[in-house]
Design a protein around this motif. Sequence first.
Motif, PDB file in Angstrom:
ATOM      1  N   GLU A 157     -25.358  30.283  53.167  1.00 41.58           N
ATOM      2  CA  GLU A 157     -26.646  29.676  53.479  1.00 41.58           C
ATOM      3  C   GLU A 157     -27.188  30.194  54.816  1.00 41.58           C
ATOM      4  O   GLU A 157     -28.384  30.427  54.963  1.00 41.58           O
ATOM      5  N   TYR A 179     -23.531  19.368  59.313  1.00 41.17           N
ATOM      6  CA  TYR A 179     -22.229  19.993  59.062  1.00 41.17           C
ATOM      7  C   TYR A 179     -21.296  19.754  60.257  1.00 41.17           C
ATOM      8  O   TYR A 179     -21.692  19.988  61.402  1.00 41.17           O
ATOM      9  N   LYS A 200     -22.527  27.103  50.553  1.00 36.34           N
ATOM     10  CA  LYS A 200     -22.683  26.165  49.440  1.00 36.34           C
ATOM     11  C   LYS A 200     -21.926  26.729  48.242  1.00 36.34           C
ATOM     12  O   LYS A 200     -22.084  27.893  47.883  1.00 36.34           O
ATOM     13  N   GLU A 215     -20.756  21.535  50.069  1.00 34.09           N
ATOM     14  CA  GLU A 215     -21.087  22.234  51.313  1.00 34.09           C
ATOM     15  C   GLU A 215     -19.852  22.345  52.203  1.00 34.09           C
ATOM     16  O   GLU A 215     -19.063  21.405  52.309  1.00 34.09           O
TER      17      GLU A 215
END
Length: 205
Positions: A120, A89, A102, A54
């Motif tokens: 995403e 995040y 991702k 991520e």
Amino acid sequence: MKIREKVWYEGIVSVLAGEQPYFTPLGFQIVNGVVKLKVYSSAKTSSLLTIYPEAVLNITDDPYLFFLSTFKEQTGGIPKDEVEFINGYPVLRKAYGYIMMKRRKFSPQGEVLLFDYNIEKIMDNPLYCDNIEPYSRCRAFLIEMIIYASKIRDVSIKEGAGDLLNRFEKSLDYSYEIVNKTCMDQAELGIANKLKEMVSGWLRK
């Protein structure tokens, strides 16, 4: 945010490396809805992006943030009070917006690794999306200086790179002239002069 397909942009990528946020500038483009990044395989960023799937693209044109995230050793990197978390995040508090990504795949191509990411989510920062500053030659060319200074730093340790270094130095000097003509803020001029000072040190080695 308006991000066109197949246009190369500059952003600041962030990942959560273990428990520590990591930020670094990277060029990116979106092709058929997929974010594409190129990273030198020898760079720390490439190893982090292969480990952690991520990542976030922080959309900003703030030279201060580019400067801190490019020259971490010289500046200490992005301060903690410039960082917040969205759904786990790490992001830049003052970015205009964010692309949550991702990883799909990565593959080597010569000296670089190519990364493909699925999008995403794309988010505007409500603090800034209605107050984005118009295009500024000052900021654009200051970011160009940061890019060329980082190239000079990386290439100056390689043998036989004289011609390449000369080209990068000319590009940096040209950008410096534009910055001096168009920037009125002493903080921005301070970054430009600090970059010139660092580059002089690398070229003398």
